[in-house]
Enzyme design. Structure first.
Site, PDB file in Angstrom:
ATOM      1  N   SER A  54       0.814  -1.220   0.000  1.00  0.00           N
ATOM      2  CA  SER A  54       0.000   0.000   0.000  1.00  0.00           C
ATOM      3  C   SER A  54       0.849   1.272   0.000  1.00  0.00           C
ATOM      4  O   SER A  54       0.346   2.352  -0.276  1.00  0.00           O
ATOM      5  CB  SER A  54      -0.904   0.014   1.241  1.00  0.00           C
ATOM      6  OG  SER A  54      -1.713  -1.124   1.271  1.00  0.00           O
ATOM      7  N   THR A  85      -8.521  -9.225  12.947  1.00  0.00           N
ATOM      8  CA  THR A  85      -7.766 -10.408  13.358  1.00  0.00           C
ATOM      9  C   THR A  85      -6.264 -10.126  13.431  1.00  0.00           C
ATOM     10  O   THR A  85      -5.531 -10.885  14.051  1.00  0.00           O
ATOM     11  CB  THR A  85      -8.018 -11.579  12.383  1.00  0.00           C
ATOM     12  OG1 THR A  85      -7.873 -11.089  11.043  1.00  0.00           O
ATOM     13  CG2 THR A  85      -9.410 -12.146  12.561  1.00  0.00           C
ATOM     14  N   HIS A 109     -14.119  -0.436  14.909  1.00  0.00           N
ATOM     15  CA  HIS A 109     -14.966  -1.549  15.343  1.00  0.00           C
ATOM     16  C   HIS A 109     -14.450  -1.958  16.716  1.00  0.00           C
ATOM     17  O   HIS A 109     -13.235  -1.966  16.946  1.00  0.00           O
ATOM     18  CB  HIS A 109     -14.867  -2.690  14.325  1.00  0.00           C
ATOM     19  CG  HIS A 109     -15.625  -3.941  14.695  1.00  0.00           C
ATOM     20  ND1 HIS A 109     -16.879  -3.918  15.285  1.00  0.00           N
ATOM     21  CD2 HIS A 109     -15.315  -5.243  14.560  1.00  0.00           C
ATOM     22  CE1 HIS A 109     -17.276  -5.171  15.478  1.00  0.00           C
ATOM     23  NE2 HIS A 109     -16.346  -5.990  15.051  1.00  0.00           N
TER      24      HIS A 109
END
Ligand code: NAD
Ligand code: MG
Length: 349
Positions: A54, A85, A109
């Site tokens: 990236s 994870t 989250h």
């Protein structure tokens, strides 16, 4: 009781003035957070592993990129946007050891905080902005001048500025244009898992497959079964999205609406309600999380087996062939874990 929504006027951008925000990870959410914040005038640094693919992408987009540990050290706010994870590992190695007094550690989250996988030191603020949409939408809606709604939460306010900074972050992300809703890490995590299991992913996939199989086993053509049970679902969901159940029922025929009332509750019946409550209980008591964490730590064998089992389902084979002739829907196929433009039947490329 209706929940309070927070809009642009409820969030003061000055709470992030003079501060640097480190965005860790540059995937679905990461690229959207980094670019939206940057364009909203926030000083952004993207933290990535040295060999991350990236890196060139983020650099070409005009963003500053450094190793994750350096990004954390140089920042006032750290948003973790690597997959849930992978978060514990990245936190333990690169983030935790570099945290200091007064920083705000953020999540999109609540899983790792709520289930105790990540336990930040008490001198660090902990907050969340969880956009209710995938990253590409978060980005494109922002660019068009709008925003994707989001949930926000403060898990710990050590500095006394956590809530103001979290709201300023949500504003820079564009979310307060549409409205953000305050929640807790527990509520966000439990409802998010329940939503994806019961309706969004699990329930919908199982319902569509079962209806498709019912038609095919009864001798109807698979192509026709595909159109009825999967293709047309998009048209129905678009109606729900714009105007709820009432607009869907306004738009479909009276025959379809009558069948909805008399047959729907026979299919999704009290047995399903009891199972949903059981699924929710396993999310609440942590047993789903434990099972998923153990699955990841033991090499994901069950996960890969379940994946492989559904990958070549008849509805996937029939669907791929039909979609390849419907270029208007911009079809994709997933091959070896990568999404790619679907091969066409010929005339168009
Ligand atoms: P993603 O799968 O797109 O991956 C994010 C990036 O993390 C990758 O592009 C890579 O740069 C990096 N990465 C991948 N594996 C890594 C590893 N093992 N170690 C270090 N870095 C690694 O993730 P995402 O879907 O953007 O999810 C990020 C967070 O946002 C999660 O907490 C997720 O629950 C939350 N979230 C996602 C969505 C969504 O629609 N995708 C919506 C709301 C919230
Ligand atoms: Mg979700």
């Amino acid at each position: 009781m209706t929940a309070r929504m927070y809009y642009d006027n409820d969030a003061d951008p000055s709470a992030l003035q003079g501060q640097t925000v480190a965005i860790i990870g540059y995937g679905s959410q990461g690229h959207a957070h980094a670019l939206n914040l940057h364009e909203s005038g926030v000083d952004v640094v993207v933290g990535l592993a040295p060999g991350s693919k990236s890196r060139p992408l983020a650099e070409e987009a005009g963003l500053r990129v450094t190793d994750t540990a350096d990004a954390v050290s140089s920042a006032d706010v750290v948003m973790i946007l690597v997959p849930d994870t992978a978060q514990k590992d990245v936190y333990d190695r690169e983030i935790g050891p570099n945290l200091r007094d007064g920083q705000l550690l953020m999540f999109a989250h609540g899983f790792n905080i709520h289930f105790g996988r990540i336990d930040p030191p008490g001198n660090v603020d902990v907050g969340m902005v969880a956009p209710k949409g995938p990253g590409h939408l978060l980005r494109s809606v922002y660019q068009a001048g709008g925003g994707v709604p989001a949930l926000f939460a403060v898990f710990r306010d050590a500095s006394g500025t956590a809530r103001d900074r979290v709201l300023a972050y949500a504003r820079a992300l564009g979310c307060t244009r549409a409205g953000v809703l305050e929640t807790s890490f527990a509520e966000e995590t439990e409802t998010d898992l329940f939503g994806e299991q019961s309706v969004l992913c699990g329930g919908t996939a199982a319902l569509v497959k079962m209806a498709f199989e019912t038609l095919v086993e009864s001798g109807y053509q698979p192509e026709l079964a595909y159109f009825e049970t999967m293709h047309e679902l998009k048209l129905i969901v678009d109606l729900l999205y714009r105007g709820g159940l009432n607009f869907m029922r306004f738009s479909v025929s009276d025959t379809a609406e009558y069948g909805d009332y008399v047959s729907g509750p026979r299919i999704i019946d009290d047995h399903v309600r009891r199972t949903m409550k059981q699924v929710l209980a396993e999310i609440q008591d942590g047993s789903f999380a434990r099972r998923w964490i153990e699955e990841n730590e033991s090499g994901r064998k069950e996960f890969e087996r379940l994946r492989a089992q559904d990958r070549d389902h008849q509805i996937e084979q029939v669907g791929a062939a039909l979609r390849a002739q419907m270029q208007f829907l911009n079809p994709v196929t997933v091959v070896a874990g990568q999404a790619q433009a679907a091969a066409t039947g010929g005339s168009r490329s």
